[in-house]
Motif scaffolding. Structure first.
Motif: not given
Length: 285
Positions: A147-168
């Motif tokens: 829905w946001n044409p300014n973003v091609k893709e977001i991927k979650v690379l790693q999830k740490i616990g309930k609230d922290t993620v590493i994204t690309h």
């Protein structure tokens, strides 16, 4: 104090320290206390910012919930630091300059922050309850490119616990190719305190996602979105987005400022369309 304590937490000092769980636990708690102390030294924040910052016992509580590696603890600490820095910037009401004001009331402000650079602040009211925005911006983060044409893709690379993620995140090229391909690797954390939600993040290093050929690795500085019900209208949400980006490469400042300011305006428009056209997902169990 903070740097030395963090070295203990991240296991970057002596080998025998890394095996001392009790000492690592104390170090993590000390970091949380130090971050809170530093955050509270600044100007008095708004109520909704203060509400989140007072409840910041994130590092110590997470250590009790699950056994984290030293690297995971470092990511958790970095996400917490990003949140504290971003909220600290938002808490200061001095020096903001208006960049744009839309007919519907959406506005973008900016100012220079020492050691951070220029930051942009979007303030909008969305005609949807806060939980609906949280579902879209956090739980369905990887669908942002739909829905946001300014973003091609977001991927979650790693999830740490309930609230922290590493994204690309792979950003779309701007119109006229003024800004070429950029990508970001970030640590993000989400916290809810009472009726307020804060989504924060900043650039990080993740070995499994090296720089890609033909794409410039840009960096998010301390950034965050704050969501809370509009006073007197709980079915509407006040959204404040603090944006700080180093696009890297050689770009005139006038182009950077124009692109970032317009990115925030476009985001608000695309988000509203998404919320209006897409049915709300089922409530989380």
């Amino acid at each position: 104090m903070l740097l030395a304590t963090f070295k203990l937490c991240a296991g970057s000092s002596y080998r025998h320290v890394r095996n001392m769980k009790g000492l690592r636990h104390q170090a993590v708690l000390a970091i949380g206390q130090e971050l809170n102390r530093r955050a509270l030294e600044g100007p008095s924040p708004h109520v909704w910012i203060s509400q989140v910052r007072r409840g910041s016992s994130l590092l110590g509580s997470r250590l009790e919930e699950a056994p984290y590696s030293d690297q995971e603890l470092a990511y958790i600490r970095q996400g917490e630091e990003a949140m504290q820095k971003a909220l600290g910037i938002l808490s200061s009401q001095e020096g903001w300059k208006q960049e744009s004001l839309q007919p519907n009331g959406d506005k973008v402000l900016s100012k220079m922050v020492p050691e951070v650079g220029k930051v942009f602040r979007l303030e909008v009211v969305v005609d949807q309850p806060m939980d609906r925005l949280y579902e879209e911006l956090v739980d369905r983060m990887e669908a942002t490119g739909e829905w946001n044409p300014n973003v091609k893709e977001i991927k979650v690379l790693q999830k740490i616990g309930k609230d922290t993620v590493i994204t690309h995140e792979l950003a779309a090229e701007t119109a006229g190719n003024l800004v070429g391909p950029r990508d970001f690797v970030s640590v993000r954390c989400a916290k809810r305190r009472g009726s307020t939600c804060v989504l924060a993040g900043m650039a990080t290093h993740f070995g499994a996602m090296p720089e890609q050929r033909g794409v410039i690795r840009a960096e998010h500085g301390p950034t965050c979105m704050v969501l809370h019900p509009l006073a007197g209208s709980p079915s509407k949400t006040q959204l404040t987005w603090l944006l700080n980006i180093d696009l890297k490469g050689w770009l005139p400042k006038t182009i950077i400022n124009q692109v970032l300011s317009q990115t925030q305006v476009d985001f608000a428009q695309h988000l509203r369309k998404r919320l209006q056209s897409s049915p709300a997902p089922e409530a989380r169990a």
